[in-house]
Design an enzyme around this catalytic site. Structure first.
Site, PDB file in Angstrom:
ATOM      1  N   ALA A   1      93.350  90.023  -5.009  1.00 45.11           N
ATOM      2  CA  ALA A   1      92.996  88.983  -4.039  1.00 45.11           C
ATOM      3  C   ALA A   1      93.853  89.147  -2.793  1.00 45.11           C
ATOM      4  O   ALA A   1      94.976  89.640  -2.850  1.00 45.11           O
ATOM      5  CB  ALA A   1      93.239  87.609  -4.647  1.00 45.11           C
TER       6      ALA A   1
ATOM      7  N   GLY B   1      94.727  86.815   0.682  1.00 48.03           N
ATOM      8  CA  GLY B   1      94.512  85.573   1.419  1.00 48.03           C
ATOM      9  C   GLY B   1      95.308  85.566   2.708  1.00 48.03           C
ATOM     10  O   GLY B   1      95.866  86.595   3.104  1.00 48.03           O
ATOM     11  N   ALA B   2      95.367  84.402   3.342  1.00 41.33           N
ATOM     12  CA  ALA B   2      96.062  84.276   4.622  1.00 41.33           C
ATOM     13  C   ALA B   2      97.561  84.510   4.455  1.00 41.33           C
ATOM     14  O   ALA B   2      98.219  85.060   5.329  1.00 41.33           O
ATOM     15  CB  ALA B   2      95.804  82.896   5.202  1.00 41.33           C
ATOM     16  N   GLU B   3      98.089  84.118   3.287  1.00 42.55           N
ATOM     17  CA  GLU B   3      99.537  84.162   3.107  1.00 42.55           C
ATOM     18  C   GLU B   3     100.031  85.435   2.429  1.00 42.55           C
ATOM     19  O   GLU B   3     101.211  85.751   2.488  1.00 42.55           O
ATOM     20  CB  GLU B   3      99.991  82.961   2.271  1.00 42.55           C
ATOM     21  CG  GLU B   3      99.631  81.617   2.860  1.00 42.55           C
ATOM     22  CD  GLU B   3     100.365  81.348   4.167  1.00 42.55           C
ATOM     23  OE1 GLU B   3     101.535  81.743   4.281  1.00 42.55           O
ATOM     24  OE2 GLU B   3      99.756  80.763   5.072  1.00 42.55           O
TER      25      GLU B   3
ATOM     26  N   LYS C   1     102.531  89.161  -6.755  1.00 38.95           N
ATOM     27  CA  LYS C   1     102.046  88.368  -5.622  1.00 38.95           C
ATOM     28  C   LYS C   1     103.046  88.539  -4.483  1.00 38.95           C
ATOM     29  O   LYS C   1     104.224  88.235  -4.639  1.00 38.95           O
ATOM     30  CB  LYS C   1     101.943  86.902  -6.034  1.00 38.95           C
ATOM     31  CG  LYS C   1     101.426  85.992  -4.927  1.00 38.95           C
ATOM     32  CD  LYS C   1     101.090  84.614  -5.475  1.00 38.95           C
ATOM     33  CE  LYS C   1     100.552  83.716  -4.377  1.00 38.95           C
ATOM     34  NZ  LYS C   1     100.052  82.436  -4.908  1.00 38.95           N
TER      35      LYS C   1
ATOM     36  N   ASP D   1      97.286  72.569  -4.723  1.00 38.96           N
ATOM     37  CA  ASP D   1      96.096  73.344  -4.335  1.00 38.96           C
ATOM     38  C   ASP D   1      95.167  73.460  -5.542  1.00 38.96           C
ATOM     39  O   ASP D   1      94.846  74.560  -5.997  1.00 38.96           O
ATOM     40  CB  ASP D   1      96.541  74.730  -3.824  1.00 38.96           C
ATOM     41  CG  ASP D   1      95.407  75.514  -3.157  1.00 38.96           C
ATOM     42  OD1 ASP D   1      94.371  74.899  -2.812  1.00 38.96           O
ATOM     43  OD2 ASP D   1      95.558  76.730  -2.985  1.00 38.96           O
TER      44      ASP D   1
HETATM   45  N1  LIG Z   1      99.198  85.781 -13.234  1.00 36.98           N
HETATM   46  C1  LIG Z   1      97.918  86.039 -13.026  1.00 36.98           C
HETATM   47  N2  LIG Z   1      97.125  86.487 -14.025  1.00 36.98           N
HETATM   48  C2  LIG Z   1      95.817  86.760 -13.821  1.00 36.98           C
HETATM   49  N3  LIG Z   1      95.196  86.612 -12.630  1.00 36.98           N
HETATM   50  C3  LIG Z   1      95.913  86.173 -11.592  1.00 36.98           C
HETATM   51  C4  LIG Z   1      97.299  85.866 -11.728  1.00 36.98           C
HETATM   52  N4  LIG Z   1      97.773  85.454 -10.515  1.00 36.98           N
HETATM   53  C5  LIG Z   1      96.733  85.526  -9.682  1.00 36.98           C
HETATM   54  N5  LIG Z   1      95.603  85.943 -10.302  1.00 36.98           N
HETATM   55  C6  LIG Z   1      94.277  86.175  -9.686  1.00 36.98           C
HETATM   56  O1  LIG Z   1      94.453  86.359  -8.295  1.00 36.98           O
HETATM   57  C7  LIG Z   1      93.825  85.309  -7.546  1.00 36.98           C
HETATM   58  C8  LIG Z   1      94.721  84.906  -6.378  1.00 36.98           C
HETATM   59  O2  LIG Z   1      95.996  84.469  -6.829  1.00 36.98           O
HETATM   60  P1  LIG Z   1      96.679  83.171  -6.234  1.00 36.98           P
HETATM   61  O3  LIG Z   1      95.756  82.025  -6.376  1.00 36.98           O
HETATM   62  O4  LIG Z   1      98.046  83.048  -6.796  1.00 36.98           O
HETATM   63  O5  LIG Z   1      96.817  83.632  -4.727  1.00 36.98           O
HETATM   64  P2  LIG Z   1      96.226  83.057  -3.354  1.00 36.98           P
HETATM   65  O6  LIG Z   1      95.240  81.988  -3.588  1.00 36.98           O
HETATM   66  O7  LIG Z   1      95.841  84.236  -2.546  1.00 36.98           O
HETATM   67  O8  LIG Z   1      97.568  82.505  -2.861  1.00 36.98           O
HETATM   68  P3  LIG Z   1      98.035  81.480  -1.757  1.00 36.98           P
HETATM   69  O9  LIG Z   1      97.176  80.255  -1.917  1.00 36.98           O
HETATM   70  O10 LIG Z   1      99.470  81.278  -2.183  1.00 36.98           O
HETATM   71  O11 LIG Z   1      97.888  82.198  -0.447  1.00 36.98           O
HETATM   72  C9  LIG Z   1      93.590  84.185  -8.553  1.00 36.98           C
HETATM   73  O12 LIG Z   1      92.487  83.370  -8.197  1.00 36.98           O
HETATM   74  C10 LIG Z   1      93.371  84.968  -9.849  1.00 36.98           C
HETATM   75  O13 LIG Z   1      92.040  85.423  -9.916  1.00 36.98           O
HETATM   76 MG   LIG Z   2      94.792  80.706  -5.150  1.00 36.67          MG
END
Ligand SMILES: Nc1ncnc2c1ncn2[C@@H]1O[C@H](COP(=O)(O)OP(=O)(O)OP(=O)(O)O)[C@@H](O)[C@H]1O
Ligand SMILES: [Mg+2]
Length: 202
Positions: free
Chosen positions: A3, A5-7, A23, A118
């Site tokens: 994934a 995202g913005a951050e 991450k 969130d």
């Molecule tokens: N520990 C994990 N195990 C399995 N899948 C994960 C895990 N962490 C993240 N993911 C997958 O990655 C995606 C994005 O992760 P996460 O929601 O932490 O990041 P994000 O939404 O991009 O972050 P942020 O909102 O901090 O910018 C999740 O929706 C999930 O599908």
């Molecule tokens: Mg997320």
């Protein structure tokens, strides 16, 4: 990459032979570099702390393997399963059971004075053994009061119906399960109503 995202971004990796996820908070060009490093490092540490605190409160969250404050990354367990979003898209008939699991977990989280910040069905994983695992605590906080709890619930309601517009009534099951586990749940419900009224009149 899993994934982006913005951050930051999430990648598959391995840690001491185990499947893992990393991450990473990426730099922001518009910030002064020194300040940017401090902000990213502070946020990644805060997120790791909340994931651990929630886990100590009995909620399933990924095991943290490593926090790198220089690279601004968290290496954690790769939770085997699928996001609740993907699961409910395939199994809308199972919404009541899943919403009850979510309600109980969020109530436990709030009983420990932690908010997620969130709550969306993409920030929850349903594991192979049908347990719920909460992820992405980047917007969360601890030592919270009833206002933050109300905001968590209101945001989940909005996120739920926008992600799953055809699933009806499931949020009622969430609320029912939440109120069974949350102490002083009436205070939170009153707050949710107040937040909704605020949105309506301002
Ligand atoms: N520990 C994990 N195990 C399995 N899948 C994960 C895990 N962490 C993240 N993911 C997958 O990655 C995606 C994005 O992760 P996460 O929601 O932490 O990041 P994000 O939404 O991009 O972050 P942020 O909102 O901090 O910018 C999740 O929706 C999930 O599908
Ligand atoms: Mg997320």
């Amino acid at each position: 990459m899993v994934a982006s995202g913005a951050e930051g971004s999430v990648y598959r990796t391995s840690y001491l032979g185990r499947r893992a996820m990393v991450k990473i908070r990426s730099p922001k060009q518009y910030r002064i570099p020194e300040l940017d490093r401090r902000i990213r490092s502070q946020r990644i540490r805060a997120e790791a702390r909340l994931i651990r605190e929630a886990r100590s409160a009995g909620i399933r969250t990924p095991i943290i393997y490593d926090v790198d404050t220089k690279e601004c990354s968290i290496t954690m367990e790769d939770v085997d399963g699928m996001t609740v979003k993907a699961y409910l898209d395939q199994h809308p008939e199972d919404a009541e059971r899943v919403c009850r699991l979510i309600g109980t977990d969020i109530a436990r989280l709030h009983n420990s004075k932690i908010c997620h910040g969130d709550l969306t069905t993409s920030n929850m994983i349903l594991t192979k053994d049908s347990r719920l695992c909460l992820i992405d605590f980047s917007m969360g906080a601890s030592l919270i009061g009833v206002e933050d709890m109300g905001v968590d619930i209101r945001l989940l309601e909005r996120a739920f119906y926008s992600a799953h517009p055809t699933i009806k009534n499931a949020f009622g099951d969430f609320i029912d399960a939440y109120c069974r586990t949350k102490t002083d749940s009436k205070q939170v419900m009153d707050k949710v109503q107040e937040i909704k009224d605020r949105g309506r009149y301002t």
